[in-house]
Design an enzyme around this catalytic site. Structure first.
Site, PDB file in Angstrom:
ATOM      1  N   HIS A  50       0.853  -1.194   0.000  1.00  0.00           N
ATOM      2  CA  HIS A  50       0.000   0.000   0.000  1.00  0.00           C
ATOM      3  C   HIS A  50       0.886   1.241   0.000  1.00  0.00           C
ATOM      4  O   HIS A  50       2.091   1.146   0.245  1.00  0.00           O
ATOM      5  CB  HIS A  50      -0.913   0.016   1.231  1.00  0.00           C
ATOM      6  CG  HIS A  50      -0.140   0.160   2.506  1.00  0.00           C
ATOM      7  ND1 HIS A  50       0.445  -0.919   3.147  1.00  0.00           N
ATOM      8  CD2 HIS A  50       0.194   1.251   3.243  1.00  0.00           C
ATOM      9  CE1 HIS A  50       1.081  -0.492   4.225  1.00  0.00           C
ATOM     10  NE2 HIS A  50       0.953   0.825   4.306  1.00  0.00           N
ATOM     11  N   HIS A 131       5.668   6.168  -0.875  1.00  0.00           N
ATOM     12  CA  HIS A 131       6.376   4.962  -1.291  1.00  0.00           C
ATOM     13  C   HIS A 131       5.584   3.730  -0.889  1.00  0.00           C
ATOM     14  O   HIS A 131       4.682   3.807  -0.050  1.00  0.00           O
ATOM     15  CB  HIS A 131       7.760   4.918  -0.636  1.00  0.00           C
ATOM     16  CG  HIS A 131       7.678   4.714   0.849  1.00  0.00           C
ATOM     17  ND1 HIS A 131       7.398   5.761   1.710  1.00  0.00           N
ATOM     18  CD2 HIS A 131       7.795   3.604   1.613  1.00  0.00           C
ATOM     19  CE1 HIS A 131       7.351   5.282   2.951  1.00  0.00           C
ATOM     20  NE2 HIS A 131       7.576   3.976   2.919  1.00  0.00           N
TER      21      HIS A 131
END
Length: 181
Positions: A50, A131
């Site tokens: 995620h 990220h």
């Protein structure tokens, strides 16, 4: 006084995230498999990949309710290109990220924190570095990544549950981004 009362209010470790669909997760996994293996790190399970938009930390049930009241954010669905792979040496985290921050993601993060601040929730002082964590305890690697295209269509509120050496996630709620079906 009961044991629960003595321990204080129950706390929930929560964050807002972009939660990819199965096809996007598979593409991420395929594109980064060699780098993850070469890093020697502990890979993150594919179903846990995620991109965190806003980490809220540990909240009481009232704090979680306040977080649930924040969306919807008026940002439409957008394309995100994940085309950079790297490592943060200090934390030994191997990551996948966009080379440049797309304007809709930047706006989503800013608007989310603006609304969270109205509920007394403040962002950390460090800048936003979007990220996807691929592995922990990783060694530096020199790797290229085949760009992964991700049509981001929803925002999720997620709770994390530490479990020994791993972390498990439960999506508490999802909101479509404006214009997403």
């Amino acid at each position: 006084m009961t044991e629960a009362a003595e321990a204080g209010p129950e706390r929930h470790r929560v964050f807002f995230a972009l939660w990819p669909d199965e096809a996007t997760r598979s593409a991420m996994s395929r594109a980064t498999r060699a780098a993850v293996q070469a890093s020697g790190g502990r890979p993150i399970a594919k179903d846990r990949l995620h991109l965190t938009v806003a980490f809220l930390g540990e909240l009481t049930a009232a704090g979680v309710a306040a977080a649930r009241s924040v969306p919807p954010i008026e940002i439409g669905a957008f394309e995100l290109t994940l085309d950079a792979i790297g490592i943060w040496p200090e934390s030994r985290v191997l990551w996948l990220a966009p080379r440049s921050l797309p304007a809709p993601l930047e706006a989503l993060e800013a608007q989310l924190w603006e609304r969270l601040a109205a509920h007394g929730l403040e962002a950390e002082d460090r800048g936003y570095r979007p990220h996807i964590t691929l592995a922990r305890r990783a060694r530096p690697v020199e790797a290229e990544v085949v760009p992964v295209q991700w049509r981001v269509e929803e925002l999720a509120l997620v709770e994390s549950f530490p479990d020994g050496r791993s972390v498990y996630y439960e999506v508490l709620e999802r909101w479509p981004l404006a214009g997403a079906e």
